[in-house]
Design a protein around this motif. Structure first.
Motif, PDB file in Angstrom:
ATOM      1  N   PRO A  71       0.840  -1.207   0.000  1.00 15.98           N
ATOM      2  CA  PRO A  71       0.000   0.000   0.000  1.00 15.98           C
ATOM      3  C   PRO A  71       0.874   1.256   0.000  1.00 15.98           C
ATOM      4  CG  PRO A  71      -0.768  -1.573   1.637  1.00 15.98           C
ATOM      5  CD  PRO A  71       0.533  -2.098   1.110  1.00 15.98           C
ATOM      6  N   GLY A  72       0.574   2.147  -0.901  1.00 17.82           N
ATOM      7  CA  GLY A  72       1.339   3.384  -1.017  1.00 17.82           C
ATOM      8  C   GLY A  72       2.529   3.287  -1.955  1.00 17.82           C
ATOM      9  N   ALA A  73       2.861   2.072  -2.409  1.00 26.07           N
ATOM     10  CA  ALA A  73       3.992   1.901  -3.316  1.00 26.07           C
ATOM     11  C   ALA A  73       3.543   2.147  -4.753  1.00 26.07           C
ATOM     12  CB  ALA A  73       4.577   0.499  -3.182  1.00 26.07           C
ATOM     13  N   GLU A  74       4.472   2.562  -5.578  1.00 27.14           N
ATOM     14  CA  GLU A  74       4.157   2.838  -6.980  1.00 27.14           C
ATOM     15  C   GLU A  74       4.045   1.569  -7.807  1.00 27.14           C
ATOM     16  OE1 GLU A  74       6.935   5.635  -8.541  1.00 27.14           O
ATOM     17  OE2 GLU A  74       6.582   7.060  -6.932  1.00 27.14           O
ATOM     18  N   GLY A  75       4.733   0.523  -7.395  1.00 26.11           N
ATOM     19  CA  GLY A  75       4.711  -0.712  -8.167  1.00 26.11           C
ATOM     20  C   GLY A  75       5.134  -1.892  -7.316  1.00 26.11           C
ATOM     21  N   PRO A  76       5.152  -3.076  -7.907  1.00 19.03           N
ATOM     22  CA  PRO A  76       5.533  -4.282  -7.170  1.00 19.03           C
ATOM     23  C   PRO A  76       7.023  -4.302  -6.837  1.00 19.03           C
ATOM     24  CG  PRO A  76       5.138  -4.809  -9.469  1.00 19.03           C
ATOM     25  CD  PRO A  76       4.769  -3.365  -9.291  1.00 19.03           C
ATOM     26  N   ASN A  77       7.353  -5.056  -5.805  1.00 18.25           N
ATOM     27  CA  ASN A  77       8.735  -5.174  -5.348  1.00 18.25           C
ATOM     28  C   ASN A  77       9.304  -6.502  -5.845  1.00 18.25           C
ATOM     29  OD1 ASN A  77      10.960  -5.979  -3.557  1.00 18.25           O
ATOM     30  ND2 ASN A  77      10.454  -4.103  -2.463  1.00 18.25           N
ATOM     31  N   ARG A  78      10.374  -6.442  -6.630  1.00 12.36           N
ATOM     32  CA  ARG A  78      10.977  -7.649  -7.227  1.00 12.36           C
ATOM     33  C   ARG A  78      11.532  -8.583  -6.159  1.00 12.36           C
ATOM     34  NH1 ARG A  78      11.526  -7.599 -12.549  1.00 12.36           N
ATOM     35  NH2 ARG A  78      13.256  -9.064 -12.597  1.00 12.36           N
ATOM     36  N   ASP A  79      12.200  -8.033  -5.168  1.00 14.92           N
ATOM     37  CA  ASP A  79      12.789  -8.880  -4.126  1.00 14.92           C
ATOM     38  C   ASP A  79      11.699  -9.570  -3.307  1.00 14.92           C
ATOM     39  OD1 ASP A  79      15.363  -8.163  -4.910  1.00 14.92           O
ATOM     40  OD2 ASP A  79      15.389  -6.431  -3.574  1.00 14.92           O
ATOM     41  N   LEU A  80      10.625  -8.861  -3.031  1.00 11.08           N
ATOM     42  CA  LEU A  80       9.513  -9.450  -2.303  1.00 11.08           C
ATOM     43  C   LEU A  80       8.859 -10.545  -3.134  1.00 11.08           C
ATOM     44  CD1 LEU A  80       7.622  -9.634   0.094  1.00 11.08           C
ATOM     45  CD2 LEU A  80       6.331  -7.725  -0.853  1.00 11.08           C
ATOM     46  N   ALA A  81       8.745 -10.337  -4.442  1.00 13.63           N
ATOM     47  CA  ALA A  81       8.165 -11.363  -5.317  1.00 13.63           C
ATOM     48  C   ALA A  81       8.993 -12.638  -5.267  1.00 13.63           C
ATOM     49  CB  ALA A  81       8.068 -10.845  -6.747  1.00 13.63           C
ATOM     50  N   GLN A  82      10.318 -12.508  -5.295  1.00 10.96           N
ATOM     51  CA  GLN A  82      11.187 -13.683  -5.237  1.00 10.96           C
ATOM     52  C   GLN A  82      11.031 -14.404  -3.906  1.00 10.96           C
ATOM     53  OE1 GLN A  82      13.050 -14.832  -7.854  1.00 10.96           O
ATOM     54  NE2 GLN A  82      13.350 -16.625  -6.569  1.00 10.96           N
ATOM     55  N   ALA A  83      10.957 -13.654  -2.819  1.00 12.30           N
ATOM     56  CA  ALA A  83      10.797 -14.271  -1.500  1.00 12.30           C
ATOM     57  C   ALA A  83       9.411 -14.893  -1.361  1.00 12.30           C
ATOM     58  CB  ALA A  83      11.032 -13.231  -0.412  1.00 12.30           C
ATOM     59  N   CYS A  84       8.412 -14.284  -1.971  1.00 12.81           N
ATOM     60  CA  CYS A  84       7.047 -14.791  -1.889  1.00 12.81           C
ATOM     61  C   CYS A  84       6.905 -16.110  -2.643  1.00 12.81           C
ATOM     62  CB  CYS A  84       6.074 -13.748  -2.430  1.00 12.81           C
ATOM     63  SG  CYS A  84       4.358 -14.093  -2.075  1.00 12.81           S
ATOM     64  N   ILE A  85       7.638 -16.277  -3.734  1.00 13.68           N
ATOM     65  CA  ILE A  85       7.606 -17.524  -4.499  1.00 13.68           C
ATOM     66  C   ILE A  85       7.978 -18.685  -3.595  1.00 13.68           C
ATOM     67  CG2 ILE A  85       8.786 -18.830  -6.307  1.00 13.68           C
ATOM     68  CD1 ILE A  85       8.882 -16.235  -7.917  1.00 13.68           C
ATOM     69  N   GLU A  86       8.981 -18.479  -2.764  1.00 13.74           N
ATOM     70  CA  GLU A  86       9.431 -19.538  -1.868  1.00 13.74           C
ATOM     71  C   GLU A  86       8.364 -19.901  -0.838  1.00 13.74           C
ATOM     72  OE1 GLU A  86      13.110 -18.059  -0.338  1.00 13.74           O
ATOM     73  OE2 GLU A  86      13.985 -17.883  -2.331  1.00 13.74           O
ATOM     74  N   GLY A  87       7.522 -18.937  -0.454  1.00 12.10           N
ATOM     75  CA  GLY A  87       6.484 -19.193   0.517  1.00 12.10           C
ATOM     76  C   GLY A  87       5.209 -19.765  -0.065  1.00 12.10           C
ATOM     77  N   LEU A  88       4.997 -19.544  -1.362  1.00 13.18           N
ATOM     78  CA  LEU A  88       3.805 -20.085  -2.009  1.00 13.18           C
ATOM     79  C   LEU A  88       3.976 -21.582  -2.232  1.00 13.18           C
ATOM     80  CD1 LEU A  88       3.181 -17.366  -4.732  1.00 13.18           C
ATOM     81  CD2 LEU A  88       1.788 -17.787  -2.708  1.00 13.18           C
ATOM     82  N   ASP A  89       2.917 -22.318  -2.087  1.00  9.06           N
ATOM     83  CA  ASP A  89       2.968 -23.770  -2.288  1.00  9.06           C
ATOM     84  C   ASP A  89       2.686 -24.054  -3.745  1.00  9.06           C
ATOM     85  OD1 ASP A  89       3.204 -26.426  -1.791  1.00  9.06           O
ATOM     86  OD2 ASP A  89       1.229 -26.639  -0.862  1.00  9.06           O
ATOM     87  N   LEU A  90       3.698 -23.891  -4.596  1.00 11.32           N
ATOM     88  CA  LEU A  90       3.509 -24.053  -6.037  1.00 11.32           C
ATOM     89  C   LEU A  90       3.496 -25.508  -6.473  1.00 11.32           C
ATOM     90  CD1 LEU A  90       5.754 -21.145  -7.378  1.00 11.32           C
ATOM     91  CD2 LEU A  90       3.284 -21.173  -7.045  1.00 11.32           C
ATOM     92  N   ASP A  91       3.943 -26.403  -5.617  1.00  7.88           N
ATOM     93  CA  ASP A  91       3.982 -27.818  -5.972  1.00  7.88           C
ATOM     94  C   ASP A  91       2.643 -28.502  -5.747  1.00  7.88           C
ATOM     95  OD1 ASP A  91       6.637 -27.630  -6.699  1.00  7.88           O
ATOM     96  OD2 ASP A  91       7.321 -28.019  -4.659  1.00  7.88           O
ATOM     97  N   ALA A  92       1.761 -27.907  -4.950  1.00  7.59           N
ATOM     98  CA  ALA A  92       0.467 -28.521  -4.666  1.00  7.59           C
ATOM     99  C   ALA A  92      -0.436 -28.415  -5.880  1.00  7.59           C
ATOM    100  CB  ALA A  92      -0.200 -27.834  -3.468  1.00  7.59           C
ATOM    101  N   SER A  93      -1.331 -29.332  -6.016  1.00  8.65           N
ATOM    102  CA  SER A  93      -2.258 -29.328  -7.154  1.00  8.65           C
ATOM    103  C   SER A  93      -3.431 -28.451  -6.894  1.00  8.65           C
ATOM    104  CB  SER A  93      -2.769 -30.728  -7.430  1.00  8.65           C
ATOM    105  OG  SER A  93      -1.716 -31.629  -7.491  1.00  8.65           O
TER     106      SER A  93
END
Length: 117
Positions: A95-117
């Motif tokens: 909130p309040g940022a102009e755009g997405p954060n690349r470093d946060l996106a990379q860290a978020c990928i690790e937290g998302l359960d992308l292997d689950a169906s």
């Protein structure tokens, strides 16, 4: 001014000793310059902020009504494009940022359960 002969070995020893202490201190002693210390502190602070914001990203993904479709898009993306896919979801825009954060996106990928169906 002339320097007495008996004082010259002491002067040379002090100069060589000072140079030796400086070299050893910066090489093995862990000494750093002020600018290097500031750079390291800035990087450490940024890493800690990103780590603190990962739960925000994961919460945004859990509460998103289009979660299933967005996760499918992220899974379909090649490994080097997944970060861009996460950024496009809007989960990494603070909130309040102009755009997405690349470093946060990379860290978020690790937290998302992308292997689950």
């Amino acid at each position: 001014m002339t320097t007495p002969e008996w004082l010259k070995p002491g002067i040379y020893g002090a100069l060589l000793g000072g140079a030796f202490v400086g070299i050893v201190g910066f090489s093995w002693g862990g000494w750093v310059t002020g600018s290097n210390a500031e750079k390291m502190a800035s990087e450490m602070a940024e890493d800690r902020v990103i780590a603190a914001l990962v739960p925000f990203c994961l919460d945004m993904s859990r509460t998103d009504e289009e979660r299933i479709a967005k996760l499918a898009t992220i899974r379909e993306a090649s490994s080097f494009r997944q970060r861009d896919a996460v950024m496009e979801t809007g989960w990494t825009t603070m909130p309040g940022a102009e755009g997405p954060n690349r470093d946060l996106a990379q860290a978020c990928i690790e937290g998302l359960d992308l292997d689950a169906s």
